[in-house]
Design a protein around this motif. Structure first.
Motif, PDB file in Angstrom:
ATOM      1  N   LEU A   1       0.834  -1.266  -0.123  1.00  0.00           N
ATOM      2  CA  LEU A   1       0.086  -0.076   0.121  1.00  0.00           C
ATOM      3  C   LEU A   1       0.926   1.197  -0.030  1.00  0.00           C
ATOM      4  O   LEU A   1       0.734   2.025  -0.768  1.00  0.00           O
TER       5      LEU A   1
ATOM      6  N   CYS B   1       3.236   0.580   5.728  1.00  0.00           N
ATOM      7  CA  CYS B   1       1.808   0.096   5.989  1.00  0.00           C
ATOM      8  C   CYS B   1       1.897  -1.305   6.426  1.00  0.00           C
ATOM      9  O   CYS B   1       0.822  -1.743   7.272  1.00  0.00           O
TER      10      CYS B   1
ATOM     11  N   LEU C   1       1.705  -4.166   5.120  1.00  0.00           N
ATOM     12  CA  LEU C   1       0.998  -5.141   4.635  1.00  0.00           C
ATOM     13  C   LEU C   1       1.956  -6.122   3.874  1.00  0.00           C
ATOM     14  O   LEU C   1       1.644  -7.342   3.449  1.00  0.00           O
TER      15      LEU C   1
ATOM     16  N   ARG D   1      -2.710  -9.173   7.823  1.00  0.00           N
ATOM     17  CA  ARG D   1      -2.892  -8.225   6.945  1.00  0.00           C
ATOM     18  C   ARG D   1      -4.494  -7.735   6.939  1.00  0.00           C
ATOM     19  O   ARG D   1      -4.868  -6.575   6.814  1.00  0.00           O
ATOM     20  N   ARG D   2      -5.311  -8.705   7.235  1.00  0.00           N
ATOM     21  CA  ARG D   2      -6.482  -8.221   7.486  1.00  0.00           C
ATOM     22  C   ARG D   2      -7.080  -7.213   8.441  1.00  0.00           C
ATOM     23  O   ARG D   2      -7.528  -6.307   8.701  1.00  0.00           O
TER      24      ARG D   2
ATOM     25  N   LEU E   1      -5.877  -3.857   7.676  1.00  0.00           N
ATOM     26  CA  LEU E   1      -7.101  -3.217   6.633  1.00  0.00           C
ATOM     27  C   LEU E   1      -8.037  -2.673   7.720  1.00  0.00           C
ATOM     28  O   LEU E   1      -8.678  -1.643   7.486  1.00  0.00           O
ATOM     29  N   GLU E   2      -8.346  -3.528   8.599  1.00  0.00           N
ATOM     30  CA  GLU E   2      -9.609  -3.095   9.408  1.00  0.00           C
ATOM     31  C   GLU E   2      -9.146  -1.949  10.376  1.00  0.00           C
ATOM     32  O   GLU E   2     -10.180  -0.931  10.386  1.00  0.00           O
TER      33      GLU E   2
ATOM     34  N   LEU F   1      -7.083   0.598  -1.247  1.00  0.00           N
ATOM     35  CA  LEU F   1      -7.642   0.174  -0.062  1.00  0.00           C
ATOM     36  C   LEU F   1      -8.772  -0.753  -0.331  1.00  0.00           C
ATOM     37  O   LEU F   1      -9.060  -1.833   0.384  1.00  0.00           O
TER      38      LEU F   1
ATOM     39  N   LEU G   1      -7.598  -4.295  -1.959  1.00  0.00           N
ATOM     40  CA  LEU G   1      -7.115  -4.991  -0.949  1.00  0.00           C
ATOM     41  C   LEU G   1      -8.061  -5.500  -0.209  1.00  0.00           C
ATOM     42  O   LEU G   1      -7.896  -6.823   0.195  1.00  0.00           O
ATOM     43  N   ALA G   2      -8.899  -4.955   0.448  1.00  0.00           N
ATOM     44  CA  ALA G   2     -10.155  -5.358   1.319  1.00  0.00           C
ATOM     45  C   ALA G   2     -10.892  -6.591   0.500  1.00  0.00           C
ATOM     46  O   ALA G   2     -10.866  -7.917   1.123  1.00  0.00           O
TER      47      ALA G   2
END
Lengths: 238, 546
Positions: free
Chosen positions: A39, A51, A53, A89-90, A93-94, A115, A118-119
């Motif tokens: 990201l 980030c 990720l 990673r999840r 993102l959350e 974003l 990726l979700a």
């Protein structure tokens, strides 16, 4: 040793690969078509490893390393897609979704947002964390562009492209922690900025709808951050 | 300056001091000074003059037991007086040569008995603003020995042999770090002293910088010689104005004596040190953020490698050690690596300074050999928790550390043992808690600290600590659910594993360790809406039931 390129062989996701010394894990993985989500990384900009990720596992080490900055070494065994990494990673993102006001249905970047993609890619279906819903400013003072801080994920791509490629250094980060804010010049209106050249590079590299072109409202806003490697190549050739 | 000249200075100081019959040392460190040690010193001087006694009145750095301050020690009798104020001046002076003033006498045999002073060997014995006082106690002898008799690799060998590990918290072997910087290529290298002590309840480095500044400078100069650096920086937080003033004065005096600057003591070695001030960011104690701050940039950490030992300040190989690490160097050089190696436990050598605070009878600064049992520190040296209360936990390592429960007090203090218990050695803060402390509230306090001190660069630390704080606030106010607890534990794991620098990676420790040892307190808050220690107000629970 002068011009000889030192070659390293390593294993990424059980595939043997070869790389030049000094290459990052991310570069090598991409050469071999192994996808690692990113990201804050963008080809053509310096890497900051912020980030998290692109974290990957290295066999024999309990520490996770960011693939965008970690360089290869001989015999390294890298895993890019374990259950542990997916979970992290999840959660990241959350955390990003809950941090500010990411409401895709009313976002100019919907359908073209990194974003959002990726979700979807990571199978995020809902956010378990409480939304923080901060009240952040929207700076529409610039003639052509708008900065909506509610959609900013603080990846600092705009900061870097402006300083490193355009050479103007309009953007920077103010404050710290959860109160960080991207500011133009010395926290003045973007439209009043005397250093901004209105080149629009920051808008093109912004992964979300935080920076957008006013003329694209309502018509979908695809971004084009892929001009950077080309631009750099042309500059190097000159 | 040669060794002989150094010894001449020491001789002169001793000669000067021998003209006095008594030495009255007044602790002028922050805690004592804030309780009137300045007026006390004036009163003592006045009393001595009117009594016609030959008394040397000396202001010194921290003597240790701050809670008993203001402190006065009379030499040669070594009588320690506690809680002295200006009105006691005459009594103390008239007692010189006779029996000590009984009501002021301080009996801290247990407090001092198990302590071993290496870093603090001069604390309470020298005037921090007098370089001659330092020289009279073997100061700068190690530097001159190194410059005239030892090779750089010989110095590194001695430091390696000592087994000294970084006193900033992580415990990286100091000799190995020095060797790495020494072997790194390039002519230009730097030595940096990390004096950005920011853990709540920690004041070891402040006391060393304020009470014995030359010791730090000497350690840095020796390091500069060993690794091949010509320039050093001391990064001190601006919240320590006295330390900054003392260090600046010490640097000036060292330069005047030819102990810093070009061709030190006629050798080809040149070294100088500059003081740089922090601007109030805790994260600047992290080495890559500290480097960015010295370079004049925003103090945010960078991924390592490259480590500063290879590419640090302005991309040059840089040795970064903590104040206390540098303070250990001169005695190691003087007494030999073996001497240091023989103190401490198996893998943690030497002594460590701790700032003992919180619910404890004798709070203050202590220095103990590593491997000492926590129980000894808390019960003997610290005098236990205040009467009528029971010990609950001791928090070590500041916001990066954890809470150690009563059941584990018989463990020896070492880098590895603390790590196994879910805490860390850290820089040496030790906060004692008794039954009046709520562990949920403690965890929330430290998470709030990390949240506000996060630089905001990486997502897990920036947004993760903020979410952890929200969840802990819900639990602490009575609105928490078991789902919140589960989410909290998952966030802790992510923030710990995924954060960029040490701040984020260790921020969950206070939560994880209290969950491990005091889970029951969390459950009481969530299931029964009550705070066992009576600290949390549980206002949200009241709203629900009303």
């Amino acid at each position: 040793m002068s011009d000889a390129v030192e070659v390293k062989t390593l294993i990424i996701d059980e595939r043997p690969v070869s790389a030049r010394r000094g290459q990052t894990i991310l570069e090598v993985a991409r050469e071999y078509g192994i996808h690692i989500p990113t990201l804050c990384h963008l080809d053509g900009l310096s890497d900051v490893g912020a980030c998290r990720l692109c974290l990957v596992e290295i066999k024999g080490s309990s520490k996770l390393v960011p693939a965008c900055v970690a360089t290869v070494s001989e015999g390294m065994e890298v895993s890019t897609n374990t259950e542990r990494l997916l979970k992290i990673r999840r959660t990241i993102l959350e955390l990003l979704f809950a941090e500010r006001n990411h409401i895709c249905s009313v976002c100019v970047a919907s359908g073209h947002c990194e974003l959002q993609s990726l979700a979807q890619e990571l199978g995020l279906t809902h956010i378990r964390l409480p939304y923080r819903n901060p009240q952040l400013p929207v700076d529409a003072s610039h003639e052509r562009f708008t900065a909506d801080h509610n959609r900013c994920i603080l990846c600092t791509r705009c900061v870097r492209v402006c300083a490193e490629v355009e050479g103007a250094h309009v953007w920077d980060v103010m404050g710290r922690g959860i109160d960080c804010l991207i500011i133009s010049d010395l926290h003045e209106d973007w439209g009043a900025s005397t250093s901004c050249t209105s080149c629009g590079k920051c808008v093109e590299v912004c992964p979300t709808g935080a920076l957008f072109n006013k003329s694209k409202i309502g018509s979908g806003h695809p971004k084009d951050p892929y001009f950077l490697p080309f631009l750099n190549q042309m500059r190097d050739a000159r | 300056m040669t060794i002989e000249e150094l010894e001449q200075i020491a001789k002169n100081v001793r000669l000067e001091n021998s003209k006095f019959d008594y030495e009255v040392n007044v602790c002028m460190d922050l805690a004592c000074a804030s309780q009137g040690a300045g007026q006390l010193r004036d009163a003592l001087a006045k009393a001595a003059e009117s009594a016609g006694k030959k008394v040397l009145i000396r202001r010194t750095g921290c003597m240790g037991p701050c809670s008993s301050g203001p402190l006065v020690r009379v030499d040669p009798e070594e009588t320690l007086y506690r809680k002295v104020n200006a009105s006691h001046g005459e009594a103390i002076i008239s007692a010189l040569g006779g029996l000590p003033v009984p009501e002021l006498q301080c009996d801290l045999n247990e407090h001092f008995g198990s302590q071993v002073r290496v870093v603090l060997e001069n604390a309470g014995y020298i005037d921090p603003e007098k370089i001659d006082d330092y020289i009279a106690r073997d100061g700068y002898k190690a530097l001159l020995t190194v410059l005239t008799e030892m090779t750089p690799s010989g110095v590194i060998h001695r430091v390696t042999e000592s087994g000294l590990r970084g006193r900033g918290g992580a415990g990286y072997p100091t000799g190995l770090k020095w060797d790495t910087v020494a072997k790194a290529g390039g002519d230009l290298k730097y030595v940096v002293c990390n004096g950005d002590e920011g853990d709540p309840g920690a004041f070891m480095d402040r006391s060393v910088m304020e009470g014995d500044p030359h010791r730090v400078i000497e350690g840095m100069a020796i390091a500069g010689y060993a690794v091949g650096a010509g320039k050093g920086f001391i990064y001190v937080r601006a919240e320590y104005p006295v330390a900054v003033a003392r260090l600046s004065a010490a640097l000036r005096d060292a330069r005047r004596h030819g102990l810093l600057g070009n061709s030190i003591c006629g050798t080809p070695f040149s070294f100088d040190v500059e003081v740089r001030l922090g601007a109030g960011a805790f994260v600047c104690g992290e080495e890559t953020a500290l480097i960015a701050s010295i370079e004049g940039r925003r103090g945010s950490p960078k991924p390592r490698p490259p480590y500063p030992a290879v590419a640090g300040l302005w991309g040059k190989p840089t040795l970064i050690n903590n104040v206390e690490t540098f303070a250990n160097i001169a005695p190691i050089i003087r007494n030999g690596g073996r001497w240091f190696f023989n103190m401490g436990s198996e893998r943690s050598k030497g002594t460590k300074v701790f700032a003992l605070t919180g619910r404890i009878t004798n709070s203050g600064l202590i220095e103990v050999p590593l491997g000492i049992k926590l129980r000894k520190i808390i019960e003997d040296i610290g005098g236990g928790v205040p009467a009528g209360h029971t010990f609950k936990a001791v928090q070590t390592g500041g916001p990066s550390g954890g809470c150690i429960p009563a059941g584990m007090l018989d463990v020896g203090v070492s880098y590895d043992a603390l790590m196994r218990m879910g805490s860390i050695m850290g820089s040496g803060g030790m906060i004692v808690m008794d039954d009046t402390s709520c562990m949920v509230n403690v965890a929330r306090f430290f998470v709030e600290f990390c949240m506000t001190e996060s630089c905001g660069k990486c997502v897990p630390c920036r947004a993760g600590t903020a979410q952890m704080y929200t969840l802990l606030t819900r639990i602490a106010t009575g609105a928490g659910t078991m789902d919140d607890l589960e989410m909290l534990e998952e966030l802790c794991a992510t923030v710990k594993e995924a954060s960029l620098c040490g701040l984020g990676q260790t921020a969950p420790n206070p939560v994880l360790s209290t969950l491990k040892y005091f889970r029951n307190e969390y459950l009481e808050h969530i299931l029964h809406k009550r705070c066992p220690a009576g600290v949390c107000t549980m206002e949200a629970a009241a709203e629900v039931s009303a």
